[in-house]
Design a protein around this motif. Structure first.
Motif, PDB file in Angstrom:
ATOM      1  N   PHE A 221       0.856  -1.183   0.000  1.00 17.50           N
ATOM      2  CA  PHE A 221       0.000   0.000   0.000  1.00 17.50           C
ATOM      3  C   PHE A 221       0.893   1.235   0.000  1.00 17.50           C
ATOM      4  O   PHE A 221       1.735   1.403   0.875  1.00 17.50           O
ATOM      5  CB  PHE A 221      -0.921   0.009   1.223  1.00 17.50           C
ATOM      6  N   ARG A 222       0.700   2.067  -1.014  1.00 14.07           N
ATOM      7  CA  ARG A 222       1.459   3.314  -1.101  1.00 14.07           C
ATOM      8  C   ARG A 222       0.933   4.320  -0.084  1.00 14.07           C
ATOM      9  O   ARG A 222      -0.279   4.561  -0.009  1.00 14.07           O
ATOM     10  CB  ARG A 222       1.326   3.937  -2.494  1.00 14.07           C
ATOM     11  N   GLY A 223       1.831   4.899   0.669  1.00 16.17           N
ATOM     12  CA  GLY A 223       1.485   5.993   1.567  1.00 16.17           C
ATOM     13  C   GLY A 223       2.053   7.272   0.981  1.00 16.17           C
ATOM     14  O   GLY A 223       3.267   7.478   0.981  1.00 16.17           O
ATOM     15  N   GLU A 224       1.180   8.113   0.438  1.00 16.29           N
ATOM     16  CA  GLU A 224       1.628   9.319  -0.249  1.00 16.29           C
ATOM     17  C   GLU A 224       1.634  10.505   0.717  1.00 16.29           C
ATOM     18  O   GLU A 224       0.648  10.754   1.410  1.00 16.29           O
ATOM     19  CB  GLU A 224       0.727   9.594  -1.451  1.00 16.29           C
ATOM     20  N   TYR A 225       2.759  11.196   0.750  1.00 15.07           N
ATOM     21  CA  TYR A 225       2.942  12.349   1.626  1.00 15.07           C
ATOM     22  C   TYR A 225       3.031  13.639   0.814  1.00 15.07           C
ATOM     23  O   TYR A 225       3.399  13.639  -0.364  1.00 15.07           O
ATOM     24  CB  TYR A 225       4.268  12.229   2.398  1.00 15.07           C
ATOM     25  N   TYR A 226       2.743  14.735   1.476  1.00 16.62           N
ATOM     26  CA  TYR A 226       3.110  16.059   1.002  1.00 16.62           C
ATOM     27  C   TYR A 226       3.950  16.731   2.085  1.00 16.62           C
ATOM     28  O   TYR A 226       3.887  16.359   3.255  1.00 16.62           O
ATOM     29  CB  TYR A 226       1.872  16.920   0.720  1.00 16.62           C
ATOM     30  N   ARG A 227       4.730  17.702   1.685  1.00 21.00           N
ATOM     31  CA  ARG A 227       5.430  18.554   2.653  1.00 21.00           C
ATOM     32  C   ARG A 227       4.932  19.974   2.496  1.00 21.00           C
ATOM     33  O   ARG A 227       4.508  20.387   1.408  1.00 21.00           O
ATOM     34  CB  ARG A 227       6.940  18.494   2.451  1.00 21.00           C
ATOM     35  N   LEU A 228       4.961  20.718   3.591  1.00 19.48           N
ATOM     36  CA  LEU A 228       4.535  22.105   3.544  1.00 19.48           C
ATOM     37  C   LEU A 228       5.715  23.010   3.211  1.00 19.48           C
ATOM     38  O   LEU A 228       6.866  22.654   3.478  1.00 19.48           O
ATOM     39  CB  LEU A 228       3.917  22.517   4.879  1.00 19.48           C
ATOM     40  N   LEU A 248     -12.206   1.341   9.372  1.00 19.56           N
ATOM     41  CA  LEU A 248     -11.252   1.554   8.288  1.00 19.56           C
ATOM     42  C   LEU A 248      -9.947   0.815   8.579  1.00 19.56           C
ATOM     43  O   LEU A 248      -9.527   0.715   9.736  1.00 19.56           O
ATOM     44  CB  LEU A 248     -10.974   3.046   8.107  1.00 19.56           C
ATOM     45  N   PRO A 249      -9.285   0.309   7.537  1.00 22.55           N
ATOM     46  CA  PRO A 249      -8.097  -0.515   7.759  1.00 22.55           C
ATOM     47  C   PRO A 249      -6.852   0.272   8.155  1.00 22.55           C
ATOM     48  O   PRO A 249      -5.955  -0.278   8.785  1.00 22.55           O
ATOM     49  CB  PRO A 249      -7.893  -1.207   6.399  1.00 22.55           C
ATOM     50  N   PHE A 250      -6.775   1.571   7.790  1.00 27.45           N
ATOM     51  CA  PHE A 250      -5.586   2.348   8.095  1.00 27.45           C
ATOM     52  C   PHE A 250      -5.968   3.614   8.847  1.00 27.45           C
ATOM     53  O   PHE A 250      -7.135   3.997   8.923  1.00 27.45           O
ATOM     54  CB  PHE A 250      -4.809   2.672   6.819  1.00 27.45           C
ATOM     55  N   LEU A 251      -4.962   4.300   9.348  1.00 31.07           N
ATOM     56  CA  LEU A 251      -5.181   5.384  10.299  1.00 31.07           C
ATOM     57  C   LEU A 251      -5.758   6.644   9.682  1.00 31.07           C
ATOM     58  O   LEU A 251      -6.662   7.271  10.228  1.00 31.07           O
ATOM     59  CB  LEU A 251      -3.844   5.703  10.998  1.00 31.07           C
ATOM     60  N   GLY A 252      -5.230   7.077   8.565  1.00 28.84           N
ATOM     61  CA  GLY A 252      -5.647   8.338   7.976  1.00 28.84           C
ATOM     62  C   GLY A 252      -4.526   9.366   8.007  1.00 28.84           C
ATOM     63  O   GLY A 252      -3.500   9.173   8.661  1.00 28.84           O
ATOM     64  N   VAL A 253      -4.725  10.478   7.301  1.00 29.99           N
ATOM     65  CA  VAL A 253      -3.651  11.463   7.162  1.00 29.99           C
ATOM     66  C   VAL A 253      -3.466  12.256   8.455  1.00 29.99           C
ATOM     67  O   VAL A 253      -4.409  12.470   9.209  1.00 29.99           O
ATOM     68  CB  VAL A 253      -3.916  12.423   5.988  1.00 29.99           C
ATOM     69  N   HIS A 254      -2.235  12.684   8.691  1.00 22.44           N
ATOM     70  CA  HIS A 254      -1.919  13.468   9.867  1.00 22.44           C
ATOM     71  C   HIS A 254      -0.796  14.449   9.558  1.00 22.44           C
ATOM     72  O   HIS A 254      -0.105  14.322   8.550  1.00 22.44           O
ATOM     73  CB  HIS A 254      -1.551  12.557  11.046  1.00 22.44           C
ATOM     74  N   LEU A 255      -0.596  15.405  10.426  1.00 20.79           N
ATOM     75  CA  LEU A 255       0.465  16.397  10.299  1.00 20.79           C
ATOM     76  C   LEU A 255       1.626  15.996  11.189  1.00 20.79           C
ATOM     77  O   LEU A 255       1.449  15.820  12.399  1.00 20.79           O
ATOM     78  CB  LEU A 255      -0.046  17.779  10.716  1.00 20.79           C
ATOM     79  N   SER A 256       2.805  15.849  10.589  1.00 16.22           N
ATOM     80  CA  SER A 256       3.961  15.365  11.344  1.00 16.22           C
ATOM     81  C   SER A 256       5.170  16.264  11.118  1.00 16.22           C
ATOM     82  O   SER A 256       5.741  16.280  10.030  1.00 16.22           O
ATOM     83  CB  SER A 256       4.326  13.932  10.921  1.00 16.22           C
ATOM     84  N   GLY A 261      13.166  19.512  10.469  1.00 12.97           N
ATOM     85  CA  GLY A 261      12.496  20.803  10.388  1.00 12.97           C
ATOM     86  C   GLY A 261      11.365  20.905   9.404  1.00 12.97           C
ATOM     87  O   GLY A 261      10.736  21.968   9.291  1.00 12.97           O
ATOM     88  N   GLU A 262      11.055  19.841   8.678  1.00 11.33           N
ATOM     89  CA  GLU A 262       9.924  19.872   7.759  1.00 11.33           C
ATOM     90  C   GLU A 262       8.614  19.647   8.510  1.00 11.33           C
ATOM     91  O   GLU A 262       8.605  19.180   9.651  1.00 11.33           O
ATOM     92  CB  GLU A 262      10.066  18.774   6.695  1.00 11.33           C
ATOM     93  N   LEU A 263       7.528  19.976   7.856  1.00 16.61           N
ATOM     94  CA  LEU A 263       6.200  19.590   8.321  1.00 16.61           C
ATOM     95  C   LEU A 263       5.541  18.818   7.189  1.00 16.61           C
ATOM     96  O   LEU A 263       5.371  19.349   6.090  1.00 16.61           O
ATOM     97  CB  LEU A 263       5.360  20.819   8.689  1.00 16.61           C
ATOM     98  N   THR A 264       5.222  17.547   7.442  1.00 17.41           N
ATOM     99  CA  THR A 264       4.653  16.701   6.402  1.00 17.41           C
ATOM    100  C   THR A 264       3.179  16.446   6.670  1.00 17.41           C
ATOM    101  O   THR A 264       2.703  16.518   7.807  1.00 17.41           O
ATOM    102  CB  THR A 264       5.382  15.345   6.316  1.00 17.41           C
ATOM    103  N   VAL A 265       2.461  16.141   5.597  1.00 14.17           N
ATOM    104  CA  VAL A 265       1.047  15.788   5.659  1.00 14.17           C
ATOM    105  C   VAL A 265       0.893  14.417   5.007  1.00 14.17           C
ATOM    106  O   VAL A 265       1.357  14.194   3.896  1.00 14.17           O
ATOM    107  CB  VAL A 265       0.178  16.809   4.906  1.00 14.17           C
ATOM    108  N   PRO A 339       5.156  18.328  -3.286  1.00 14.23           N
ATOM    109  CA  PRO A 339       5.480  16.900  -3.465  1.00 14.23           C
ATOM    110  C   PRO A 339       6.518  16.401  -2.458  1.00 14.23           C
ATOM    111  O   PRO A 339       7.430  17.122  -2.068  1.00 14.23           O
ATOM    112  CB  PRO A 339       6.048  16.859  -4.891  1.00 14.23           C
ATOM    113  N   LYS A 340       6.355  15.154  -2.068  1.00 12.91           N
ATOM    114  CA  LYS A 340       7.319  14.456  -1.217  1.00 12.91           C
ATOM    115  C   LYS A 340       7.273  12.981  -1.585  1.00 12.91           C
ATOM    116  O   LYS A 340       6.218  12.461  -1.956  1.00 12.91           O
ATOM    117  CB  LYS A 340       6.986  14.642   0.266  1.00 12.91           C
ATOM    118  N   GLU A 341       8.406  12.310  -1.476  1.00  8.59           N
ATOM    119  CA  GLU A 341       8.466  10.901  -1.874  1.00  8.59           C
ATOM    120  C   GLU A 341       7.525  10.047  -1.026  1.00  8.59           C
ATOM    121  O   GLU A 341       7.403  10.240   0.175  1.00  8.59           O
ATOM    122  CB  GLU A 341       9.901  10.376  -1.737  1.00  8.59           C
ATOM    123  N   ALA A 342       6.879   9.108  -1.675  1.00  3.70           N
ATOM    124  CA  ALA A 342       5.934   8.219  -0.997  1.00  3.70           C
ATOM    125  C   ALA A 342       6.671   7.136  -0.213  1.00  3.70           C
ATOM    126  O   ALA A 342       7.869   6.910  -0.386  1.00  3.70           O
ATOM    127  CB  ALA A 342       5.010   7.575  -2.031  1.00  3.70           C
TER     128      ALA A 342
END
Length: 397
Positions: A221-228, A248-256, A261-265, A339-342
């Protein structure tokens, strides 16, 4: 002949090699990694969170090992000068239904022996002005770290103890006999008295090579991220997570926030068309055929048609992904999602369609196979290594 051979250069494999050599100083050991470096797959494609274990079923391996793993990870990082930022996690309830589930999660946290604080909407807004919700759970012990750096440090310790790490070592055959295990591939071979396989995305294939009866398949399962953008990296201070939906089988998107120093979604969870294809629309026919011929895949698909369609839509259209994030962080805009690598999650699925959520370890007289080690395997890597070493060294000579 080596005393021990470990297949897999992710954090679990390298931690296991370190633990074995710590207990058996002077033993000969080799780690085989088919890539050109360590931590190139699940270990190097996660958000670096040191998980507390709040989500996991009480008395499960995940709950036990993630709680212990969080403490051991922080201790290891402190000992070796690896930065850790223990800024805490907020699990945000956005409506009345989630508030009910939040209360149940609070009770589970008590069973899992975790320190958790219940916040009302006003206190949530005071702590995180850009986050909205009807309440939240605050888990103060959640932190962030660089798991690649931890893996590299463990590898240095393995080498210092006499262990060998071989790259480009693609394994295509495993033969176990009464006194040794033969491993070979691409014209090379290795013999060892004991074998440990921590192959992640290839766990089922390695088990099949070893002749282990399998009633499961690894489905990617691909987990696709974005960065701010950099100027938005302070949008939140804490890690911001959803209240999980048990349907639902997986957790869902979150802010990390990340340690650099990045902030990912993210991540979402989209069926992968390649086990190790990180680019969008990556496709490998052998990987797809592997799950298409497995009955459990169709049972999972039927049970999650609506969820799968939504995840695919959000993958294709950024506005849908943004809507998931804006449920608790309405300040986000389309321009914020860069964009951020999955990452790719190795998810074990049983023939009856059950997703295996707990860690799964199988042993033979001379080998131990880690068949399922999804998140929080990085957090739990050190105690997982202890568990594997216990199994390997039982009766070992």
């Amino acid at each position: 002949m080596y005393d021990y051979c470990v297949i897999g250069g992710g954090i679990v494999g390298v931690a296991t090699a370190h633990e074995i050599l710590r207990r058996r100083p002077g033993a000969s050991l080799v780690i085989l990694e088919k890539a050109d470096g360590l931590a190139t797959h699940q270990t190097g494609h996660n958000s670096g969170v040191i998980h507390s274990g709040i989500y996991y079923e009480p008395r499960s391996l995940k709950a036990e090992l993630s709680r212990r793993g969080a403490a051991l990870t922080k201790e290891f990082a402190a000992e070796h000068g690896i930065p850790v930022d223990e800024r805490g996690k907020l699990l945000v309830a956005t409506d009345a239904a989630e508030a009910v589930r939040m209360t149940a999660l609070l009770e589970r946290s008590k069973i899992n022996q975790l320190t958790v604080e219940l916040l009302d909407a006003a206190e949530l807004r005071r702590r995180e002005p850009n986050v909205t919700g009807v309440g939240a759970l605050f888990v103060p012990t959640t932190g962030i770290v660089d798991y690649r750096r931890i893996t590299d440090t463990l590898a240095d310790l393995v080498r210092a103890a006499g262990g060998v790490i071989e790259f480009g070592a693609r394994v295509t055959a495993i033969t176990e006999s009464t006194d040794k295990v033969e491993v070979s591939g691409d014209g090379r071979s290795w013999s060892a008295r004991h074998l440990v396989v921590c192959a992640g995305l290839q766990a089922d294939r390695m088990a099949r090579l070893a002749g282990i009866h399998m009633d499961f398949r690894i489905i990617p399962f691909r987990g696709e991220y974005y960065r701010l953008p950099t100027e938005r990296s302070k949008l939140v201070h804490h890690l911001i997570y959803p209240i999980p939906d048990p349907e639902l089988p997986f957790l869902g998107v979150h802010l990390s926030p990340t340690i650099d120093g990045e902030l990912t979604v993210g991540p979402n969870a989209v069926l992968g068309m390649a086990r190790e294809g990180y680019r969008k629309f990556s496709f490998r026919g052998a990987d797809v055929w592997d799950y298409l011929k497995f009955p459990g895949f169709y049972r999972v698909a039927r049970a999650n048609v609506r969820t799968g369609a939504r995840e695919m839509r959000n993958s294709l259209f950024k506005r849908g992904y943004l809507a998931e994030c804006r449920k608790y962080c309405p300040e986000l805009t389309l321009a914020d999602l860069l964009p951020k690598e999955a990452g790719i999650r190795a998810q074990a699925v049983l023939r009856n369609g059950t997703l295996v959520h707990d860690f799964m370890i199988e042993r033979t007289p001379r080998s131990v196979h880690v068949l399922n080690a999804p998140s929080p395997a990085a957090t739990a890597a050190l105690p997982i290594a202890e568990t594997i070493a216990d199994k390997v060294l039982e009766g070992a000579y």
